[in-house]
Scaffold this motif. Structure first.
Motif, short mmCIF file in Angstrom:
data_model
loop_
_atom_site.label_atom_id
_atom_site.label_comp_id
_atom_site.label_asym_id
_atom_site.label_seq_id
_atom_site.Cartn_x
_atom_site.Cartn_y
_atom_site.Cartn_z
N GLN A 124 0.81 -1.22 0.00
CA GLN A 124 0.00 0.00 0.00
C GLN A 124 0.85 1.27 0.00
O GLN A 124 0.32 2.35 0.19
CB GLN A 124 -0.94 0.00 1.21
N GLY A 125 2.13 1.16 -0.19
CA GLY A 125 2.97 2.35 -0.25
C GLY A 125 4.29 2.13 0.45
O GLY A 125 4.62 1.04 0.89
N GLY A 127 7.44 3.06 3.33
CA GLY A 127 7.51 3.09 4.79
C GLY A 127 6.74 1.95 5.42
O GLY A 127 6.69 0.85 4.88
N ALA A 128 6.15 2.22 6.57
CA ALA A 128 5.39 1.19 7.29
C ALA A 128 4.21 0.69 6.47
O ALA A 128 3.82 -0.47 6.56
CB ALA A 128 4.92 1.71 8.63
N ALA A 129 3.64 1.56 5.61
CA ALA A 129 2.49 1.16 4.78
C ALA A 129 2.89 0.07 3.79
O ALA A 129 2.04 -0.68 3.32
CB ALA A 129 1.92 2.36 4.04
N GLY A 130 4.17 -0.02 3.48
CA GLY A 130 4.64 -1.06 2.57
C GLY A 130 4.45 -2.46 3.11
O GLY A 130 4.48 -3.42 2.37
N GLN A 131 4.25 -2.57 4.42
CA GLN A 131 4.01 -3.87 5.03
C GLN A 131 2.54 -4.27 4.96
O GLN A 131 2.20 -5.42 5.21
CB GLN A 131 4.48 -3.86 6.49
N MET A 132 1.67 -3.32 4.67
CA MET A 132 0.25 -3.60 4.54
C MET A 132 -0.03 -3.96 3.08
O MET A 132 0.38 -3.24 2.17
CB MET A 132 -0.58 -2.37 4.94
N LEU A 133 -0.73 -5.04 2.86
CA LEU A 133 -0.97 -5.51 1.50
C LEU A 133 -2.42 -5.29 1.08
O LEU A 133 -3.33 -5.30 1.89
CB LEU A 133 -0.64 -7.00 1.40
N THR A 134 -2.58 -5.10 -0.22
CA THR A 134 -3.90 -5.09 -0.83
C THR A 134 -3.99 -6.33 -1.71
O THR A 134 -2.98 -6.79 -2.24
CB THR A 134 -4.12 -3.82 -1.69
#
Length: 167
Positions: free
Chosen positions: A81-82, A84-91
């Motif tokens: 999902q982007g 930084g930390a958002a890179g660990q969240m998947l879509t």
């Protein structure tokens, strides 16, 4: 007699050419250990490094040659999902049926076998240790988490729910 000698010579030459074209690691008739050693000797440090990674992604928008070094695996139809930390969240793309997903995985596998330098197949994967991460799916704690409850009845209820969903 002269004809047999020529035929044998041509046959031997053909065998030499074929073996020169096909690396030992790609020959299923060779012992596994010999194939492994041959492959490892051919791999660059970068190729070995990338064989440690399983990442989310598809090949839809990948520049040609991006994965020439190969990779261990892809979590197909998933993306981050982007940064930084958002890179660990998947879509996840949950709009693909099994047939479409199978075709996509086959195309990805073909890419890695034909386009990466050594032709090492990937391992396609999805989150499945405790449930499929898709819209509307149920995810249970992983086995070690369930074991930590010390509650055999709870584990039985979870495994029964999983079994019912699989059938």
């Amino acid at each position: 007699m002269k004809f047999n000698t020529i035929a044998i010579g041509i046959s031997l030459l053909g065998s030499i050419v074929i073996s020169a074209q096909k690396p030992l690691y790609k020959d299923p008739k060779q012992p596994v250990e010999a194939r492994i050693q041959d492959l490892l000797k051919r791999m660059t440090p970068e190729e070995k490094f990338w064989q440690c990674f399983m990442i989310p992604g598809d090949l839809d928008h990948v520049p040609k040659g991006q994965y020439a070094h190969g990779i261990f695996g892809l979590q197909v139809s998933a993306g981050n999902q982007g940064g930084g930390a958002a890179g660990q969240m998947l879509t996840y793309n949950a709009n693909e049926d099994a047939e479409k997903l199978t075709q996509k995985i086959n195309a990805i596998q073909k890419y890695f076998v034909e386009e990466s330098r050594l032709g090492i197949p990937i391992i396609p994967f999805d989150e499945a240790l405790h449930g499929l991460v898709r819209e509307g799916a149920t995810a249970f704690p992983q086995a070690i988490g369930l074991a930590a409850t010390f509650n055999p009845e709870l584990v039985k209820r979870v495994s029964t729910a999983i079994a019912r969903n699989l059938s």
